[in-house]
Structure formats: structure tokens, C-alpha cells
Design a protein around this motif. Structure first.
Motif, PDB file in Angstrom:
ATOM      1  N   VAL A  84       0.841  -1.201   0.000  1.00 37.86           N
ATOM      2  CA  VAL A  84       0.000   0.000   0.000  1.00 37.86           C
ATOM      3  C   VAL A  84       0.877   1.252   0.000  1.00 37.86           C
ATOM      4  O   VAL A  84       0.614   2.205  -0.748  1.00 37.86           O
ATOM      5  CB  VAL A  84      -0.983   0.002   1.193  1.00 37.86           C
ATOM      6  CG1 VAL A  84      -1.794   1.294   1.221  1.00 37.86           C
ATOM      7  CG2 VAL A  84      -1.913  -1.208   1.121  1.00 37.86           C
ATOM      8  N   GLN A  85       1.928   1.257   0.805  1.00 36.12           N
ATOM      9  CA  GLN A  85       2.841   2.400   0.828  1.00 36.12           C
ATOM     10  C   GLN A  85       3.423   2.661  -0.563  1.00 36.12           C
ATOM     11  O   GLN A  85       3.524   3.811  -0.998  1.00 36.12           O
ATOM     12  CB  GLN A  85       3.992   2.148   1.796  1.00 36.12           C
ATOM     13  CG  GLN A  85       3.602   2.118   3.243  1.00 36.12           C
ATOM     14  CD  GLN A  85       4.718   1.593   4.124  1.00 36.12           C
ATOM     15  OE1 GLN A  85       5.894   1.635   3.764  1.00 36.12           O
ATOM     16  NE2 GLN A  85       4.362   1.084   5.293  1.00 36.12           N
ATOM     17  N   ASP A  86       3.770   1.591  -1.273  1.00 36.80           N
ATOM     18  CA  ASP A  86       4.364   1.733  -2.607  1.00 36.80           C
ATOM     19  C   ASP A  86       3.396   2.392  -3.587  1.00 36.80           C
ATOM     20  O   ASP A  86       3.771   3.319  -4.298  1.00 36.80           O
ATOM     21  CB  ASP A  86       4.804   0.368  -3.133  1.00 36.80           C
ATOM     22  CG  ASP A  86       5.314   0.467  -4.555  1.00 36.80           C
ATOM     23  OD1 ASP A  86       6.355   1.121  -4.781  1.00 36.80           O
ATOM     24  OD2 ASP A  86       4.647  -0.093  -5.463  1.00 36.80           O
ATOM     25  N   VAL A  87       2.173   1.917  -3.633  1.00 39.72           N
ATOM     26  CA  VAL A  87       1.229   2.504  -4.595  1.00 39.72           C
ATOM     27  C   VAL A  87       0.894   3.939  -4.207  1.00 39.72           C
ATOM     28  O   VAL A  87       0.758   4.805  -5.073  1.00 39.72           O
ATOM     29  CB  VAL A  87      -0.027   1.617  -4.792  1.00 39.72           C
ATOM     30  CG1 VAL A  87      -0.981   1.679  -3.623  1.00 39.72           C
ATOM     31  CG2 VAL A  87      -0.746   1.987  -6.083  1.00 39.72           C
ATOM     32  N   GLU A  88       0.810   4.227  -2.933  1.00 44.02           N
ATOM     33  CA  GLU A  88       0.562   5.609  -2.500  1.00 44.02           C
ATOM     34  C   GLU A  88       1.746   6.505  -2.877  1.00 44.02           C
ATOM     35  O   GLU A  88       1.554   7.648  -3.299  1.00 44.02           O
ATOM     36  CB  GLU A  88       0.295   5.678  -0.995  1.00 44.02           C
ATOM     37  CG  GLU A  88      -0.977   4.997  -0.543  1.00 44.02           C
ATOM     38  CD  GLU A  88      -2.260   5.685  -0.973  1.00 44.02           C
ATOM     39  OE1 GLU A  88      -2.216   6.768  -1.603  1.00 44.02           O
ATOM     40  OE2 GLU A  88      -3.337   5.140  -0.676  1.00 44.02           O
ATOM     41  N   SER A  89       2.946   5.989  -2.773  1.00 50.17           N
ATOM     42  CA  SER A  89       4.127   6.737  -3.163  1.00 50.17           C
ATOM     43  C   SER A  89       4.107   7.054  -4.658  1.00 50.17           C
ATOM     44  O   SER A  89       4.442   8.168  -5.082  1.00 50.17           O
ATOM     45  CB  SER A  89       5.387   5.929  -2.817  1.00 50.17           C
ATOM     46  OG  SER A  89       6.539   6.559  -3.310  1.00 50.17           O
ATOM     47  N   ARG A  90       3.698   6.092  -5.468  1.00 50.56           N
ATOM     48  CA  ARG A  90       3.627   6.311  -6.904  1.00 50.56           C
ATOM     49  C   ARG A  90       2.504   7.277  -7.274  1.00 50.56           C
ATOM     50  O   ARG A  90       2.624   8.049  -8.228  1.00 50.56           O
ATOM     51  CB  ARG A  90       3.515   4.982  -7.641  1.00 50.56           C
ATOM     52  CG  ARG A  90       4.853   4.217  -7.551  1.00 50.56           C
ATOM     53  CD  ARG A  90       4.882   2.913  -8.305  1.00 50.56           C
ATOM     54  NE  ARG A  90       4.063   1.926  -7.630  1.00 50.56           N
ATOM     55  CZ  ARG A  90       3.060   1.262  -8.181  1.00 50.56           C
ATOM     56  NH1 ARG A  90       2.727   1.468  -9.442  1.00 50.56           N
ATOM     57  NH2 ARG A  90       2.375   0.375  -7.490  1.00 50.56           N
ATOM     58  N   ILE A  91       1.414   7.263  -6.506  1.00 52.40           N
ATOM     59  CA  ILE A  91       0.352   8.251  -6.728  1.00 52.40           C
ATOM     60  C   ILE A  91       0.874   9.648  -6.406  1.00 52.40           C
ATOM     61  O   ILE A  91       0.648  10.596  -7.161  1.00 52.40           O
ATOM     62  CB  ILE A  91      -0.909   7.918  -5.893  1.00 52.40           C
ATOM     63  CG1 ILE A  91      -1.605   6.680  -6.471  1.00 52.40           C
ATOM     64  CG2 ILE A  91      -1.865   9.111  -5.846  1.00 52.40           C
ATOM     65  CD1 ILE A  91      -2.720   6.133  -5.610  1.00 52.40           C
ATOM     66  N   ALA A  92       1.593   9.780  -5.290  1.00 57.23           N
ATOM     67  CA  ALA A  92       2.167  11.079  -4.932  1.00 57.23           C
ATOM     68  C   ALA A  92       3.086  11.584  -6.043  1.00 57.23           C
ATOM     69  O   ALA A  92       3.020  12.761  -6.425  1.00 57.23           O
ATOM     70  CB  ALA A  92       2.935  10.968  -3.608  1.00 57.23           C
ATOM     71  N   ALA A  93       3.909  10.702  -6.588  1.00 57.61           N
ATOM     72  CA  ALA A  93       4.824  11.096  -7.664  1.00 57.61           C
ATOM     73  C   ALA A  93       4.052  11.519  -8.915  1.00 57.61           C
ATOM     74  O   ALA A  93       4.428  12.490  -9.584  1.00 57.61           O
ATOM     75  CB  ALA A  93       5.778   9.948  -7.981  1.00 57.61           C
ATOM     76  N   ALA A  94       2.972  10.818  -9.222  1.00 54.73           N
ATOM     77  CA  ALA A  94       2.151  11.185 -10.385  1.00 54.73           C
ATOM     78  C   ALA A  94       1.529  12.568 -10.186  1.00 54.73           C
ATOM     79  O   ALA A  94       1.466  13.363 -11.128  1.00 54.73           O
ATOM     80  CB  ALA A  94       1.064  10.135 -10.620  1.00 54.73           C
ATOM     81  N   CYS A  95       1.103  12.850  -8.985  1.00 55.29           N
ATOM     82  CA  CYS A  95       0.514  14.169  -8.692  1.00 55.29           C
ATOM     83  C   CYS A  95       1.560  15.272  -8.795  1.00 55.29           C
ATOM     84  O   CYS A  95       1.278  16.351  -9.333  1.00 55.29           O
ATOM     85  CB  CYS A  95      -0.132  14.155  -7.306  1.00 55.29           C
ATOM     86  SG  CYS A  95      -1.610  13.127  -7.203  1.00 55.29           S
ATOM     87  N   VAL A  96       2.765  15.006  -8.311  1.00 55.85           N
ATOM     88  CA  VAL A  96       3.842  15.996  -8.402  1.00 55.85           C
ATOM     89  C   VAL A  96       4.131  16.322  -9.862  1.00 55.85           C
ATOM     90  O   VAL A  96       4.301  17.487 -10.228  1.00 55.85           O
ATOM     91  CB  VAL A  96       5.120  15.494  -7.686  1.00 55.85           C
ATOM     92  CG1 VAL A  96       6.338  16.319  -8.074  1.00 55.85           C
ATOM     93  CG2 VAL A  96       4.922  15.516  -6.188  1.00 55.85           C
ATOM     94  N   ARG A  97       4.163  15.310 -10.723  1.00 53.30           N
ATOM     95  CA  ARG A  97       4.439  15.546 -12.144  1.00 53.30           C
ATOM     96  C   ARG A  97       3.321  16.335 -12.814  1.00 53.30           C
ATOM     97  O   ARG A  97       3.541  17.049 -13.778  1.00 53.30           O
ATOM     98  CB  ARG A  97       4.664  14.217 -12.861  1.00 53.30           C
ATOM     99  CG  ARG A  97       6.042  13.636 -12.574  1.00 53.30           C
ATOM    100  CD  ARG A  97       6.384  12.478 -13.466  1.00 53.30           C
ATOM    101  NE  ARG A  97       5.667  11.260 -13.151  1.00 53.30           N
ATOM    102  CZ  ARG A  97       5.973  10.422 -12.170  1.00 53.30           C
ATOM    103  NH1 ARG A  97       6.995  10.682 -11.380  1.00 53.30           N
ATOM    104  NH2 ARG A  97       5.291   9.329 -11.962  1.00 53.30           N
TER     105      ARG A  97
END
Length: 135
Positions: A84-97
């Protein structure tokens, strides 16, 4: 609206689909995480539905779910939390981009998504990051 904004929003939407899948897996497999997973699922479903509408408004066809996702098999609750932490981290990165490529309204949505994902990471046991979503 730009093609970049559409493409990045589609990426975020795809990650929301994956988060829903991962949370369902973790919640079903580990009863002690089921309540937390259920709460997160509701939030991700709401975000998914909103992003579908955004993609449509940008002239795109919303990306669908994958048949399955290439995630490691969580052997215990700790491994489930890491998923769960991993997918949330990738969502955060997508939002930053997405932030620099958008209009004010879309930028606000991306910043809220980043905040939500960063807080979810912490709720699932990750250490807080000073600048979430940045590699």
C-alpha cells in the motif's frame, strides 16, 4: 487543455485503479488490516470516479483497470503495508508531475491528491517524507 495534462491525469487514474486492487488484496488477506483498507478503498474509489470525469472533460477516454497487477505476493501484514505504501508513493509522484502541467483548478486537484497520498503512506507505516512524491 494540453495533451500532457491528459496523459498525466490518465497515469494518476491508472494508479488509482491499482490502489483499489492492492487495498482489496491486502484487506482480504489480512483481517487486522481490513478496516483500514476499507476506509482507503472508499477514498480511492471517489478519486477514481472524479478522475474519470476529468479525463472525459479533457477529451480523453478514461483508462480502465488492468486484469491483474504485477505486485509481490504479501506473505504477512507488514508486506501488505509495504504494498500500500508503494502505490501511494507512486500516486504522490504522479501528482507531483501533474502540478506544473496544469491550470489552477487542476493544479489544486493534484496538490490535494499529493497530500492525500502522502498522508496515506504515513498511515500505512511509512516514515514522513519532507518532499513526498519526489525521487
Amino acid at each position: 487543455m494540453s495533451d500532457i495534462e491528459l496523459r498525466l491525469t490518465q497515469r494518476w487514474l491508472a494508479l488509482e485503479h491499482e490502489a483499489i486492487w492492492v487495498l482489496g488484496l491486502v484487506g482480504a488477506r489480512f483481517p487486522d488490516l481490513a478496516d483500514a483498507a476499507r476506509k482507503e478503498l472508499a477514498a480511492h474509489r471517489t478519486t477514481r470516479d472524479r478522475l474519470r470525469a476529468v479525463v472525459t472533460s479533457l477529451g480523453g477516454r478514461p483508462v480502465g483497470t488492468a486484469a491483474a497487477y504485477d505486485v509481490p505476493d504479501p506473505r504477512d501484514a507488514a508486506a501488505g503495508r509495504v504494498l500500500v505504501q508503494d502505490v501511494e508513493s507512486r500516486i504522490a509522484a504522479a501528482c507531483v508531475r501533474l502540478v506544473p502541467e496544469t491550470t489552477e483548478k487542476a493544479r489544486d486537484r493534484a496538490v490535494r491528491g499529493l497530500r492525500t497520498a502522502a498522508l496515506a503512506q504515513v498511515r500505512w507505516g511509512a516514515a514522513p517524507e519532507p518532499f513526498p512524491g519526489l525521487d
